[in-house]
Design an enzyme around this catalytic site. Structure first.
Site, PDB file in Angstrom:
ATOM      1  N   ASP A 160      -3.856  -8.329   0.094  1.00 54.18           N
ATOM      2  CA  ASP A 160      -4.931  -7.363  -0.121  1.00 54.18           C
ATOM      3  C   ASP A 160      -6.215  -8.125  -0.464  1.00 54.18           C
ATOM      4  O   ASP A 160      -6.901  -8.604   0.432  1.00 54.18           O
ATOM      5  CB  ASP A 160      -4.485  -6.406  -1.235  1.00 54.18           C
ATOM      6  N   ASP A 179       5.767  -0.516  -3.528  1.00 53.01           N
ATOM      7  CA  ASP A 179       6.066   0.499  -4.536  1.00 53.01           C
ATOM      8  C   ASP A 179       4.820   1.180  -5.058  1.00 53.01           C
ATOM      9  O   ASP A 179       3.695   0.689  -4.902  1.00 53.01           O
ATOM     10  CB  ASP A 179       6.772  -0.155  -5.724  1.00 53.01           C
ATOM     11  N   ARG A 210      10.276   1.844  -2.907  1.00 59.83           N
ATOM     12  CA  ARG A 210      10.515   0.570  -2.222  1.00 59.83           C
ATOM     13  C   ARG A 210      11.582   0.688  -1.136  1.00 59.83           C
ATOM     14  O   ARG A 210      11.546  -0.025  -0.142  1.00 59.83           O
ATOM     15  CB  ARG A 210      10.992  -0.496  -3.231  1.00 59.83           C
TER      16      ARG A 210
END
Ligand code: IMP
Ligand code: MG
Length: 177
Positions: A105, A161, A167
């Site tokens: 990210d 998650d 998950r």
């Protein structure tokens, strides 16, 4: 295909799409490391689902090790503070290493991991991520293999998650805002 769980807005990548793409990336990796032994390093916990799926499709000899990190914001609320919460079991000196991530990210986590691992003198060090959200990158990091580019929305499933839930979903879904 519609999301089956409350809290989810829509499915972004189906189980079939994920499987097909992992098989393609695994073939690329197998070609690149032909004749060598590859050690996969999974970042707990998010990457274990991807790592096992990927490993099943690799056609080269593979070793597996794991580390866990914790990341948190500093006092001023800025992200990017990362430390190792559980280290690898074995040294990586002289080995060909593929770091397996669920998502890249901002890049802070990956930058920290690459700095740490490259200091241990592996023969080579490359990165494979299931998801890549380049639109939110803050620090530039090399990504050698990626399965999917991601829009700027929070996603769960296939290892990812929200408060430790979701998950185990076989697909990747966008959370409701
Ligand atoms: P970064 O690249 O250092 O910003 O951190 C990436 C980490 O943030 C991942 O390892 C995830 O734990 C978490 N993360 C970022 N985006 C998402 C998302 O959309 N869903 C779930 N976890 C996410
Ligand atoms: Mg992670």
């Amino acid at each position: 295909m519609s999301a089956t769980l409350p809290g989810l807005e829509r499915v972004l990548f189906t189980e079939e799409q994920i499987d097909r793409r992992i098989r393609e990336v695994a073939a690329e990796i197998s070609r690149h490391y032909e004749g060598r032994v590859l050690k996969l390093i999974g970042v707990l916990k998010g990457s274990i689902f991807f790592l096992t799926a990927l490993a099943r499709y690799l056609e080269i000899p593979v070793k597996v090790d794991f580390l866990a990190i914790s990341s948190f914001s500093n006092k001023s609320g800025a992200p990017g503070v990362v430390r190792i919460a559980k280290d690898l079991d074995e040294p990586i000196e002289g080995e060909d290493i593929l770091l397996v991530e669920d998502i890249v990210d901002t890049g802070f986590t990956l930058r920290y991991l690459l700095q740490t691992l490259s200091g241990r003198a592996p023969n080579s060090l490359a990165v494979c991520t299931l998801l890549d959200r380049t639109s939110r990158r803050i620090v530039q990091v090399p990504v050698d293999y990626r399965c999917f580019e991601l829009p700027d929305r929070f996603v769960v499933g296939f290892g990812l998650d929200h408060n430790q839930l979701y998950r185990n979903l076989g697909y990747i879904a966008v959370m409701k805002p």
